[in-house]
Structures are given as C-alpha cells and as structure tokens.
Design a protein around this motif. Structure first.
Motif, PDB file in Angstrom:
ATOM      1  N   UNK B  30       2.574 -11.117 -17.398  1.00 27.83           N
ATOM      2  CA  UNK B  30       1.309 -11.775 -17.062  1.00 27.83           C
ATOM      3  C   UNK B  30       1.570 -13.194 -16.527  1.00 27.83           C
ATOM      4  N   UNK B  32       4.134 -14.224 -14.991  1.00 25.40           N
ATOM      5  CA  UNK B  32       4.716 -14.151 -13.648  1.00 25.40           C
ATOM      6  C   UNK B  32       3.606 -14.093 -12.590  1.00 25.40           C
ATOM      7  N   UNK B  34       0.793 -15.367 -12.811  1.00 24.77           N
ATOM      8  CA  UNK B  34       0.142 -16.674 -12.765  1.00 24.77           C
ATOM      9  C   UNK B  34       1.016 -17.735 -12.091  1.00 24.77           C
ATOM     10  N   UNK B  62       8.916 -10.606 -14.928  1.00 25.57           N
ATOM     11  CA  UNK B  62       7.947  -9.509 -14.856  1.00 25.57           C
ATOM     12  C   UNK B  62       8.610  -8.161 -15.108  1.00 25.57           C
ATOM     13  N   UNK B  63       9.929  -8.143 -15.226  1.00 23.78           N
ATOM     14  CA  UNK B  63      10.668  -6.889 -15.425  1.00 23.78           C
ATOM     15  C   UNK B  63      11.305  -6.799 -16.815  1.00 23.78           C
ATOM     16  N   UNK B 218      -0.970 -19.228 -26.147  1.00 24.14           N
ATOM     17  CA  UNK B 218      -1.309 -18.699 -24.822  1.00 24.14           C
ATOM     18  C   UNK B 218      -2.597 -19.316 -24.290  1.00 24.14           C
TER      19      UNK B 218
END
Lengths: 253, 253, 253, 253
Positions: B30, B32, B34, B62-63, B218
């Motif tokens: 998430x 990434x 952003x 993201x991976x 967060x």
C-alpha cells in the motif's frame, strides 16, 4: 419511528452490494484512494427512509466493514438537542468504536434537505480553496462559473434540473470549530443562507456534500473536488474563477 | 527474552492477515502505491510484545513476502551497543537479503516510546518540507497549526487524547547522515527534546513515524504526509503554515 | 548462439511469473499506472543469458501479453550494423506488430554494460528535467546530490556498492532524433563518456535506465523518476539541485 | 441499414471482452481512474460497421454495465437533422437513463472521419490548456512541437504514417455552448478547417478525440492528455510550447 429490533445486526447484514451497510465501506475505500478520507478523516452516511447508516469515528476508511456501521432512526432524534451526541440512541452499534462527531452534520443534511446521502471529505483541494479565500479577505463563499463541470450540480433543493454552463456555482464557507459537532449550527445557518447549495466548505478542514441519493451525493462530490482542484490550479496560473464569457448559444433549462 | 525457537519459520507463518509477517508486506504494498517506499527506500517494522518484525534491506516493497521478514527479540538487544548492526542476533532471518539499516531507528521507537509500529517513508512531500525549512535558515522543526488534520495526532507519549484544531503540531528535523544507522543517536536526541512527538523528519531523506500500534502509526503517517503535501502547496501559494485564527468555539480536552 | 528452435512459441510460454515473457507484460502494466509508458510510448526489454525478450512497437503497454513478445539471440546480432533493424532475425516474432525502434538502444545496454534489463520511459518528469536543462543553456548532464534516494544507484559498471548520500548522481542528456533507432550512436557515445552511468536522458523524449538484472533496472528507474520529480519541484520552489551540505558523519563505502 | 432486431438485448450481450458493449464499460472504468470522466462527465462511443454503441447520460462511468448501452444504426440517422436528439431512434435502449448529449458529436467523428471510436474527456489538463490559450488572447488552436510523444498521432485522415518529432501538432479549440449538442456545428466546422486533426478541444470543457479504431482513439487520447499536462507544466516553468530545435538527423516518413 423504527420498531425495536430483535437482532440489531440484521440491520447491517445483507448480500446486496447496494445495501447501505455494504455501500458505505465500498464507497469509503474508493474515497480513500482519492485522498478524501486520509488518516481516518472524513466520512460518509446514507439514509434509507427513516434509517440512517453511519461510519464510526477513527476507523481506517479503506478497511471499513459492514459490522463497523452505526444505525439510528432519524425520527427518534430530538431536533432541539443538537449536542445530544453522548445521549443519542442507536438501533445498532458496532462492538468497538465510538460514534462519529460528524453525525449531527450528516443529520442536518437529512432533516433539512431530505438528503439520501452525505459525504464529508478532507480533500486538500477543498482546504486550499478555503485558504485562498481566507487570504483574499476571509471571503465566505466560493464562486466559479463558465466551466462545463458546473453542470454536474442540481439547481437546488426541490428544484428540477441542473445548473447551466453560464450559471455561477456558489458554495458557502464556514469557519472551523475545535469540535466537529459544534460546526452543526454554522452548517445549518449556511444552509439557510444558501438554500440551493448541496455543499458547505469548512475553512482549513474540508467539505460536506450531499444529494437526494447516493448517486447524486457521490457525483456532486466528485464534480466539486474537480472544480476545487481546477480552481487552485487556475489561481497558480493567474486565471480568475469568475469570468464574463459571451454566450454563443441559448441556455435552455 | 524469547525462548529459542525450534523452527524459526513458525515466527513468520500464519494464516491471519493481521499477523505482523503478513501485515508488513500488505502495508508496504500500500505504501508503494502512495509513493512512500519508491525504489526499495523506506520501510516498516511491527512489534508484538517482545518480538520485532522487520522488512529486509533492498527489497521491492510492493513485492515483499512473509518469508522475507526478519524477527528479533527486543529484550535481547544491547541498548549500549547502538552500532551492533552486524553482530545483531535474529530469531529468524530470510535466506537471502541483508538486515535493514533502519533497524536501530525502529528499535529506538520501540524501546523509548513503547511503540507497536514504526514506518519510514521517503515521501517527497517530507523531503520538500525539510528543503523549504533549510532554505529558511536550517530550521530544525516543522510547525503547522489550525488545520483539521492535526487532530489525527495523539497529544504525546503516555498522554491521552489527541491534539486539538488550534494546537501547533511540531515535528523535529534532524540532519541526514551518510549511513542510516548513524541517524540513531540524532533521532534519539530529537525524541528527548520533543518528548511528545510521534515523528522525526530527516533532512533531504524522509520521515520516521510511529504509534502505539499499527493503526495509530499508519494513520499518523497518513495524516502527516497529508500535512506535508498541504504545507508545500501552501508555500507555493504564499500561505503561511502558522496562523492566528480567532477561536469561535471552546476547545475541550 | 542459440540453437534453432523447433517451436518458437516455446520461448515465450511458461507458467513461471518470473519468466521474461510473463514479466515484461506485468512490468509494463505497472509502468503504465506510473505514467511511464503512456499511449504506447516507452518499453522494456529483458536479457536472459543470450536470449533477449522485447516488447513490440505500438502496443498498449497495460494490455500486453506474452504472445506479443519478440525474442532474439544477442550473439547473432552484427555489432557493426547498427541500423539493421529491418534485416534483424528474430528467434520468435508475434503474429502481428512490428519490432520496436527501441531495440538497438536496449541492445546497447546489453552488449556494452552486460545489463540484464533495460527500461525506457516517457515520464514527463524526465522530459521536464531535460527542458529545464535546455533552458539553462542546453546542459548535457543532470546533476543532483545530498538526497537520500541517490543511494538507490550502483557506483557504476563492474564496481561494487552504491552511491553515497554526499555523492553527485550524474545522468547524461542526449539530443533527440526523429527516429528512435538513430539515437543509438548518441546513447553509446554517452555511455563512453559516462562509463558509470546506469541511465541516459533523451531531450524532450524520456529516459533509458538499465541494471544488472530486472530488480536493479526497475528500482533504479523508480529512484531516478523520484529524483526527476523532486528536481522539478525543487526548481519550482527555487531550491538548487546541487548543494554543499556539511558532512556530519563519516561516509563509509 | 440494420435489419430490425427481434431481441434488442442481443446487441449488447456477448462473452467477448472486446465486444463494444463490454469494452465501453471497461474503458470508461479506466478513464475514471485517470480523472477523465469525473462526476458522470465525458464519455465514449464505439462504431462497429453500421452499429454505434453509446454510453448513456448521467451514469457513473466506473460503474457502467453493458446493459446501460444504447445502440443505433449510423445509416439510419438523418444528417440534415443535427438536433434530432429527441426524435432519434435507437435499435436498443437501456431501461433507465437518457441518451447522452454527446451523441451528435460522436456521430460527427463517425460520419465525417469514418472513425471507429470517439472519446470525450473532461480532463482538467485539457481545460487548463484552453484557459491558458484564452488568457493569451482567445487563441483557437493549441500547438506544440519537438516532443517525442507527438509521434503518437497519425498524420491525418486518409493519410498513412504518424507525425514526426519535429512536426507541429495542432489541435483546434472551439468555444463551449450551454448545451453539448449545440457544439456539433462548431466541432464540424473545426473538422473542416483542420482536416487532419484527430481531436477538438472545447474551451472550459474538455476534449473530443477519435481514431480509426478503439486502439488508435485510446492511445491518441492518452498521448494528447500527456501533452496537455506537459504543456501546463511547461507554462508554469516558463518554457514555450513551440521551439526551434536544430534537426540533428534526417526525419524520414
């Protein structure tokens, strides 16, 4: 007034994606990707006849679930008691969470405008527009005309049809208060002064947008955010928000 | 101190999406989108009691997968040995990858603030804010007030409640060092000087944000990024970050 | 040189998502959402030992399929014939589409830098950087220092380790030519003049970025786009790209 | 002229994702994420031989379904009756919704340019470009040259090949009218004056872009939006849209 409910969770249990208890989470997830409800800010409420569905306070909007939703009866609210936040009775409450401070503001749209949905965003385009108006001398109304997207707004409460291209869209701006529920009287005053508006800007805070139904509230909110972004960009490029464009064809209603 | 573990991979194996080993990858994916952890920059760590879960160095955020996660015991760390990076013992290590240089900075949030989660972003809004402060004479604190989103922050360590609308949010800025682990002493010094802050900006680098739990870290990180973006846009529009807005309603709490 | 292949489609058929014929489409779909390959612009090529996998010309990058991929043998190329585009022999060709004009530029990265992957974007941040340099007197190199994200780049071809925070990242800029394949000699000249660069900007066009493998090419491309965006924003805010920051801690290699 | 259809819903029922009734919703959902069709604005139409598929008026573009689509016969339209909007006969109509006011503009692209697809966006980059041209003295043509992405456009109606890097892309601008259907005669006039254009900008409104098929309409629309964004950013940075770049290599057709 809604009859007492045996199992309150029935109010938020449905396999229909259009049921308010399902729709509020899916809409809020979409709003999160648009930057409207960052960091638990903002929210959304849907009214189905007498039942009002509300997102709770402090929830991550892209993670909301139907079981997080509050439900109350609109008729059961005491209109003379604006600050009954703590005493308010809910037909259904989530096991954790607290009611949202936005609740009386959403109720104002439902009771005074017969709205079916109200959206509150912290969109930074909205905030920047209020800051630019403040810098221009605390102006309490945002005005823009001669932009096609203005046609995305209804002409006003109990009026038919939409604004025309040459019409001026006017959105009142109210000052922010330390507690969101204290905004209610100023929001209601703005509704009185601007009887046809579907939105109220809150200085240094965001915007409240409503509509007769979810479709209208959501598309009006999108159109407004588009116009706020355009207005900020126009300001940066030295272009005025109000212009005097010659009309080259008739504007029918 | 955590007991020795027969099969260390048990520490990162769970079908619960809320397990830290699953949550770090989904959060990082998430982040990434952003733009917070571009090009393997930035990171995230979660503490569950004594166990600390950490993303490795140099992974595409993201991976990331649960099997990429490091786990260590917080109590087993030697607080006097800040630069023990190479000697640090992990309860569980991924087969490839190296430990992140952010590790001692995350640990500072866990040990000194009892944080449950710490997020590090390279958000360019954060970087631009530090550059603007540098251009104003190397100021070492970012300050903003009278913006609703400020209410997304707790009042401070071991205090209850959140900041109010009229309160000034203050985020210290430390200078960057060539090696990220060398930031630790400056980060700790900033924590000492700003005992209530939940974030530290790093000049020309990014920001560290923490919270009592994942939810708070967060949402505070989101609110801060929102404010950094707003601050840069306000600067571009000639609007000051600090204002003297008359208070039109009481600020309780 | 690759042996003749009975069924060329075997070269692009695999259930492994990491197979180049699967990876190029999934990377290009991601690049499309980043605005790097808008309107069929840009592209991506992966080399696996002697085999080079290439996206075709004129395909919508977010819709690409493995069956759209060209495959050629690197050793089978005649290095003295830069403009052999029309005569080039492919081990596997898609039934429709034409070879990409980017092909000789990708091959330059593979043959001269032993790269494993090369990405070409039309990112408007890259284009704006080249325009700003042009306005400053046709400067043929982009330079930035003292930004953490610079550490996302390797020190150079056949060197170990990454750039440090205080190092200056230098990316050469070449002038655009009407035909993309004609860029090849200028790209190669820039590689000769900047032996350590992993990227070449093309004025009013975009950027070529490569790396030893897919991971490095992709993360370097992300870091570079981040720095281009930051550089444009810094310029808008009147902040210089090169600064003289005092070093407050040792920069180890 | 299309034969009468027993069950009109057959016209919009297909399991093929490339069928126009499936493609229009999936394209519109993509356009929504690009900010092109915010708040029910904009739209898309596809022509398959004599059959024209149209999105209805006032639908949320990211939620559209094949059953929302109108179908009409192109040959059955009376070209002398531009304002037949109300009298127009559809082979298939959705149970709710009204026909889009964009219909006669889409038909103009189909009848006068033999286009296979026409896209209408409210992209704010398009709107800003028309505002900047207005501020420069109501200029009625957008011009840009020496940008690689210009090569994403065909040379013109019934011509082969694409524009070259050094060619100037010219997009006419027409003034907006209160009713979208009244734009038709101005759009047709602009098509006459700019016989090779694949797009017409509408002042303070958006853009119409077409192509021989869906692929070309969509990629030309993407390239144009890229150029509009670049043009606005260039203007903000004080960079001119038209430049005189020396040609360093031959421009073949």
């Amino acid at each position: 007034m809604a009859a007492p409910v045996d199992n309150p969770d029935q109010l938020i249990t449905s396999s229909d994606p259009e049921h308010p208890a399902n729709l509020i989470p899916s809409l809020c997830a979409k709003f999160w990707t648009l930057g409207w409800v960052t960091g638990t800010g903002g929210g959304c409420s849907i009214r189905d006849d007498d039942l009002v569905y509300l997102a709770p306070s402090g929830v991550q909007k892209e993670l909301m679930k139907p079981t997080d939703i509050y439900v109350l009866s609109l008729k059961a609210q005491d209109p003379s008691n604006r600050h009954q936040q703590l005493q308010r009775t809910y037909l259904r409450s989530p096991p954790i969470y607290k009611p949202s401070q936005c609740t009386p503001l959403f109720l104002a749209a439902f009771t005074r405008r017969n709205a079916g949905c109200c959206i509150h965003t912290h969109s930074h385009w909205a905030v920047l527009v209020t800051l630019l108006l403040e810098a221009k001398g605390n102006s309490s109304v945002f005005e823009i005309n001669n932009i096609e997207q203005i046609k995305g707004f209804g002409r006003g409460f109990q009026k038919t049809g939409n604004l025309g291209y040459h019409d001026t869209l006017r959105i009142p701006v109210i000052e922010n208060t330390p507690h969101e529920e204290d905004l209610t009287e100023y929001l209601e005053k703005a509704m009185d002064e601007f009887p046809d508006t579907y939105a109220v800007l809150v200085r240094r805070h965001g915007v409240y947008v409503w509509g007769d139904n979810v479709h209208k509230a959501k598309t009006q909110c999108e159109s407004l955010d588009y116009l706020f972004q355009l207005a900020v960009e126009m300001h940066q490029l030295g272009l005025p928000w109000i212009s005097n464009i010659p009309q080259i064809a008739p504007q029918r209603t």
